[in-house]
Write a protein that holds these residues in place. Structure first.
Motif, PDB file in Angstrom:
ATOM      1  N   LYS A  89       0.830  -1.205   0.000  1.00  0.00           N
ATOM      2  CA  LYS A  89       0.000   0.000   0.000  1.00  0.00           C
ATOM      3  C   LYS A  89       0.861   1.250   0.000  1.00  0.00           C
ATOM      4  O   LYS A  89       0.545   2.232  -0.663  1.00  0.00           O
ATOM      5  CB  LYS A  89      -0.928  -0.019   1.219  1.00  0.00           C
ATOM      6  N   ALA A  90       1.974   1.207   0.760  1.00  0.00           N
ATOM      7  CA  ALA A  90       2.873   2.365   0.794  1.00  0.00           C
ATOM      8  C   ALA A  90       3.459   2.638  -0.581  1.00  0.00           C
ATOM      9  O   ALA A  90       3.594   3.795  -0.989  1.00  0.00           O
ATOM     10  CB  ALA A  90       3.982   2.121   1.819  1.00  0.00           C
ATOM     11  N   ARG A  91       3.822   1.564  -1.308  1.00  0.00           N
ATOM     12  CA  ARG A  91       4.351   1.756  -2.668  1.00  0.00           C
ATOM     13  C   ARG A  91       3.302   2.400  -3.566  1.00  0.00           C
ATOM     14  O   ARG A  91       3.610   3.290  -4.351  1.00  0.00           O
ATOM     15  CB  ARG A  91       4.809   0.415  -3.251  1.00  0.00           C
ATOM     16  N   GLU A  92       2.057   1.938  -3.446  1.00  0.00           N
ATOM     17  CA  GLU A  92       0.982   2.511  -4.270  1.00  0.00           C
ATOM     18  C   GLU A  92       0.751   3.984  -3.944  1.00  0.00           C
ATOM     19  O   GLU A  92       0.437   4.789  -4.825  1.00  0.00           O
ATOM     20  CB  GLU A  92      -0.313   1.729  -4.041  1.00  0.00           C
ATOM     21  N   MET A  93       0.895   4.344  -2.663  1.00  0.00           N
ATOM     22  CA  MET A  93       0.641   5.719  -2.233  1.00  0.00           C
ATOM     23  C   MET A  93       1.866   6.614  -2.369  1.00  0.00           C
ATOM     24  O   MET A  93       1.787   7.816  -2.122  1.00  0.00           O
ATOM     25  CB  MET A  93       0.156   5.713  -0.771  1.00  0.00           C
ATOM     26  N   GLY A  94       3.015   6.021  -2.740  1.00  0.00           N
ATOM     27  CA  GLY A  94       4.226   6.803  -2.885  1.00  0.00           C
ATOM     28  C   GLY A  94       4.830   7.245  -1.569  1.00  0.00           C
ATOM     29  O   GLY A  94       5.467   8.303  -1.484  1.00  0.00           O
ATOM     30  N   ILE A  95       4.660   6.454  -0.529  1.00  0.00           N
ATOM     31  CA  ILE A  95       5.139   6.811   0.809  1.00  0.00           C
ATOM     32  C   ILE A  95       6.421   6.055   1.115  1.00  0.00           C
ATOM     33  O   ILE A  95       6.488   4.835   0.923  1.00  0.00           O
ATOM     34  CB  ILE A  95       4.064   6.493   1.873  1.00  0.00           C
ATOM     35  N   ASP A  96       7.422   6.778   1.603  1.00  0.00           N
ATOM     36  CA  ASP A  96       8.656   6.174   2.087  1.00  0.00           C
ATOM     37  C   ASP A  96       8.418   5.741   3.528  1.00  0.00           C
ATOM     38  O   ASP A  96       8.225   6.588   4.418  1.00  0.00           O
ATOM     39  CB  ASP A  96       9.794   7.192   2.001  1.00  0.00           C
ATOM     40  N   LEU A  97       8.421   4.441   3.765  1.00  0.00           N
ATOM     41  CA  LEU A  97       8.120   3.938   5.109  1.00  0.00           C
ATOM     42  C   LEU A  97       9.119   4.423   6.152  1.00  0.00           C
ATOM     43  O   LEU A  97       8.807   4.420   7.351  1.00  0.00           O
ATOM     44  CB  LEU A  97       8.090   2.396   5.097  1.00  0.00           C
ATOM     45  N   ARG A  98      10.307   4.841   5.728  1.00  0.00           N
ATOM     46  CA  ARG A  98      11.288   5.320   6.687  1.00  0.00           C
ATOM     47  C   ARG A  98      10.869   6.638   7.323  1.00  0.00           C
ATOM     48  O   ARG A  98      11.422   7.041   8.341  1.00  0.00           O
ATOM     49  CB  ARG A  98      12.655   5.477   6.007  1.00  0.00           C
ATOM     50  N   ARG A  99       9.873   7.292   6.735  1.00  0.00           N
ATOM     51  CA  ARG A  99       9.395   8.569   7.277  1.00  0.00           C
ATOM     52  C   ARG A  99       8.144   8.410   8.129  1.00  0.00           C
ATOM     53  O   ARG A  99       7.608   9.389   8.626  1.00  0.00           O
ATOM     54  CB  ARG A  99       9.103   9.527   6.118  1.00  0.00           C
ATOM     55  N   VAL A 100       7.673   7.181   8.281  1.00  0.00           N
ATOM     56  CA  VAL A 100       6.400   6.951   8.967  1.00  0.00           C
ATOM     57  C   VAL A 100       6.643   6.413  10.370  1.00  0.00           C
ATOM     58  O   VAL A 100       7.455   5.504  10.559  1.00  0.00           O
ATOM     59  CB  VAL A 100       5.525   5.955   8.172  1.00  0.00           C
ATOM     60  N   ARG A 101       5.950   6.961  11.329  1.00  0.00           N
ATOM     61  CA  ARG A 101       6.008   6.448  12.697  1.00  0.00           C
ATOM     62  C   ARG A 101       5.018   5.305  12.846  1.00  0.00           C
ATOM     63  O   ARG A 101       3.840   5.451  12.534  1.00  0.00           O
ATOM     64  CB  ARG A 101       5.660   7.548  13.703  1.00  0.00           C
ATOM     65  N   GLY A 102       5.471   4.172  13.317  1.00  0.00           N
ATOM     66  CA  GLY A 102       4.600   3.022  13.531  1.00  0.00           C
ATOM     67  C   GLY A 102       4.004   3.030  14.925  1.00  0.00           C
ATOM     68  O   GLY A 102       4.682   3.320  15.912  1.00  0.00           O
ATOM     69  N   THR A 103       2.724   2.714  15.021  1.00  0.00           N
ATOM     70  CA  THR A 103       2.034   2.672  16.313  1.00  0.00           C
ATOM     71  C   THR A 103       1.637   1.261  16.713  1.00  0.00           C
ATOM     72  O   THR A 103       0.978   1.071  17.735  1.00  0.00           O
ATOM     73  CB  THR A 103       0.769   3.548  16.279  1.00  0.00           C
ATOM     74  N   GLY A 104       2.040   0.255  15.916  1.00  0.00           N
ATOM     75  CA  GLY A 104       1.727  -1.127  16.255  1.00  0.00           C
ATOM     76  C   GLY A 104       2.728  -1.698  17.247  1.00  0.00           C
ATOM     77  O   GLY A 104       3.619  -0.989  17.730  1.00  0.00           O
ATOM     78  N   PRO A 105       2.586  -2.982  17.557  1.00  0.00           N
ATOM     79  CA  PRO A 105       3.516  -3.628  18.485  1.00  0.00           C
ATOM     80  C   PRO A 105       4.960  -3.474  18.017  1.00  0.00           C
ATOM     81  O   PRO A 105       5.273  -3.684  16.848  1.00  0.00           O
ATOM     82  CB  PRO A 105       3.073  -5.101  18.458  1.00  0.00           C
ATOM     83  N   ALA A 106       5.829  -3.077  18.945  1.00  0.00           N
ATOM     84  CA  ALA A 106       7.262  -2.889  18.670  1.00  0.00           C
ATOM     85  C   ALA A 106       7.519  -1.872  17.557  1.00  0.00           C
ATOM     86  O   ALA A 106       8.517  -1.934  16.861  1.00  0.00           O
ATOM     87  CB  ALA A 106       7.924  -4.223  18.332  1.00  0.00           C
ATOM     88  N   GLY A 107       6.602  -0.910  17.389  1.00  0.00           N
ATOM     89  CA  GLY A 107       6.787   0.116  16.374  1.00  0.00           C
ATOM     90  C   GLY A 107       6.405  -0.290  14.974  1.00  0.00           C
ATOM     91  O   GLY A 107       6.732   0.387  14.009  1.00  0.00           O
ATOM     92  N   ARG A 108       5.681  -1.409  14.834  1.00  0.00           N
ATOM     93  CA  ARG A 108       5.263  -1.886  13.514  1.00  0.00           C
ATOM     94  C   ARG A 108       4.323  -0.877  12.864  1.00  0.00           C
ATOM     95  O   ARG A 108       3.419  -0.337  13.502  1.00  0.00           O
ATOM     96  CB  ARG A 108       4.574  -3.238  13.669  1.00  0.00           C
ATOM     97  N   ILE A 109       4.539  -0.608  11.576  1.00  0.00           N
ATOM     98  CA  ILE A 109       3.721   0.344  10.826  1.00  0.00           C
ATOM     99  C   ILE A 109       2.439  -0.344  10.383  1.00  0.00           C
ATOM    100  O   ILE A 109       2.466  -1.420   9.788  1.00  0.00           O
ATOM    101  CB  ILE A 109       4.483   0.893   9.618  1.00  0.00           C
ATOM    102  N   LEU A 110       1.298   0.286  10.670  1.00  0.00           N
ATOM    103  CA  LEU A 110      -0.016  -0.252  10.336  1.00  0.00           C
ATOM    104  C   LEU A 110      -0.624   0.531   9.177  1.00  0.00           C
ATOM    105  O   LEU A 110      -0.145   1.616   8.807  1.00  0.00           O
ATOM    106  CB  LEU A 110      -0.943  -0.164  11.556  1.00  0.00           C
ATOM    107  N   HIS A 111      -1.711   0.004   8.614  1.00  0.00           N
ATOM    108  CA  HIS A 111      -2.427   0.722   7.553  1.00  0.00           C
ATOM    109  C   HIS A 111      -2.878   2.098   8.053  1.00  0.00           C
ATOM    110  O   HIS A 111      -2.836   3.092   7.315  1.00  0.00           O
ATOM    111  CB  HIS A 111      -3.637  -0.091   7.086  1.00  0.00           C
TER     112      HIS A 111
END
Length: 433
Positions: free
Chosen positions: A153-175
């Protein structure tokens, strides 16, 4: 302070080894008992392994893609009953600096500082905290922690996951984190006009995808496939399905096409037991099964899985529909047990409305046949006097030619066609030999 080494636990079904799919923690992280620490993959399912104690991670026993033996060293966790490993601070801690102490007591020194200076005090960020800064939390391989569906989904949206803060367990990035990232003003960059795309991406074939590729390769290498494609009219079946859904859908749930196909299959294999069988080509033994344990090929974020409707021959249409729903949801949410994913005697595969007019499905070895359902379309059909619009569908069935002769396969497909086109025959009591 003590360091404990934990082994890869037995995950059932006689499995002796599993592939390490991903770490959900890294060295230095503080974990609580029962927090998920890693995902391991067998040829049947992906399983999360929880922490056995609370403490600080000091060592990881492998990297994603490694195959580990059950009972092998998995992780080391440093525990100390005096160390503040809980997420919430002590009640007497200053409110303006609620972070848990993250450095070892020996390093901080035995002397307590009555006037802490949070800005200059070294600390390790807690990725799961809602008030943490937007920082990437990486797995052991250096990639942001995220499920394959989130990465796609991040690839489709053009988002660099390295810039996203994850709020899931252990900092996992969620939808939800991707949506939040866009909602707060971050817009995917768009180039001016059409530009050349030169990026490449290397994707390791690991986990479920590796298990799938190995099984498909082995099936095509060892099984001499042949396929039969037959056109089937589903006008009467669709009318019956719509009528049943109108009358019973609210109370019993809506029926899809699949339970009717499953009912037809349970009848057809009685006349053609050759196709409801396993072939052990190493031992040279064919085992025919009276029970119909139907594998339902299901697409998931992790790849293709085949949960099994056990004893489908003994179920009503609604029981079959309910079990298909349960198994599909369990497979997609990775809650399917090893029992849910083993023991099929013949497999049904369908791409639903996205399916083509015809396919040549690969047999789920050691089975000897697979039934493919293709998409339904309206075609002109000659009735002897005129062309009439009819809802039509192709069945694509593949067989192991070492076990199933062409004539037997053609008879089986003809039986399936007859039962589908005249659905009243699906509800006849008893079965004539």
């Amino acid at each position: 302070m003590a360091e404990q080494t934990f082994k890869l636990p037995d995950i059932g079904e006689g499995i002796a080894e599993a592939e390490l799919a991903d770490w959900l923690v890294k060295v230095g992280d503080i974990v609580q008992e029962d927090d998920p620490i890693c995902e391991v993959t067998t040829d049947k399912a992906t399983v999360e392994i929880p922490a056995s104690v609370s403490g600080r991670v000091t060592w990881l026993g492998g990297k994603p893609g490694d195959v580990m033996a059950v009972g092998g060293d998995l992780i080391r966790i440093e525990t100390d009953s005096a160390a503040p490993v809980a997420e919430k601070p002590a009640e007497d801690a200053p409110k303006e600096d609620p972070r848990p102490e993250s450095e070892p007591a020996a390093k901080a020194g035995p002397k307590a500082d009555p006037k802490p200076e949070p800005k200059s005090e070294p600390s390790r960020p807690r990725p799961a905290r809602a008030d943490a800064p937007a920082a990437m939390v990486a797995n052991a391989a250096g990639r942001p922690l995220a499920a394959p569906s989130v990465r796609g989904k991040a690839r489709e949206m053009g988002i660099d996951l390295r810039r996203v803060r994850g709020t899931g367990p252990a900092g996992r990035i969620l939808h939800e984190d991707l949506e939040d990232f866009l909602a707060h003003g971050a817009i995917p960059a768009a180039g001016p006009g059409r530009v050349q795309r030169t990026a490449t991406e290397e994707i390791p074939v690991t986990g479920v995808r590796r298990a799938i590729s190995q099984k498909m390769q082995e099936a095509k290498r060892r099984v001499p496939h042949f396929s039969i494609i037959e056109e089937v009219e589903v006008e009467a079946l669709e009318d019956l399905r719509a009528a049943l859904n109108r009358q019973y859908g609210e109370k019993r749930g809506k029926l899809t096409l699949l339970p009717f196909i499953l009912r037809a299959l349970s009848e057809a294999v009685q006349d053609h037991p050759e196709v409801n069988a396993h072939f052990d080509d190493d031992a040279g033994i064919v085992t025919r099964h009276a029970a119909l344990h139907a594998g339902i090929a299901t697409q998931t974020d992790q790849g293709l899985m085949v949960p099994v409707v056990r004893h489908a021959e003994a179920m009503s249409l609604w029981e079959q529909a309910a079990e298909i729903r349960r198994l599909s949801e369990a497979a997609r949410s990775r809650r399917a047990s090893p029992k849910d994913l083993t023991g099929s005697t013949i497999t049904i595969t369908s791409l639903g409305p996205l399916g083509a007019l015809a396919t040549t499905p690969i047999i789920n070895r050691p089975e000897v046949a697979i039934v493919g359902i293709n998409k339904m379309v309206v075609r002109p059909v000659w009735n002897g006097m005129a062309f009439m619009p009819k809802r039509m569908m192709n069945l694509s069935c593949s067989f192991d030619h070492r076990v199933v002769d062409g004539w037997v396969a053609a008879e089986f497909v003809a039986t399936m066609k007859r039962l589908i086109e005249v659905p009243a025959m699906l509800f006849l009591e008893g079965h004539d030999d």
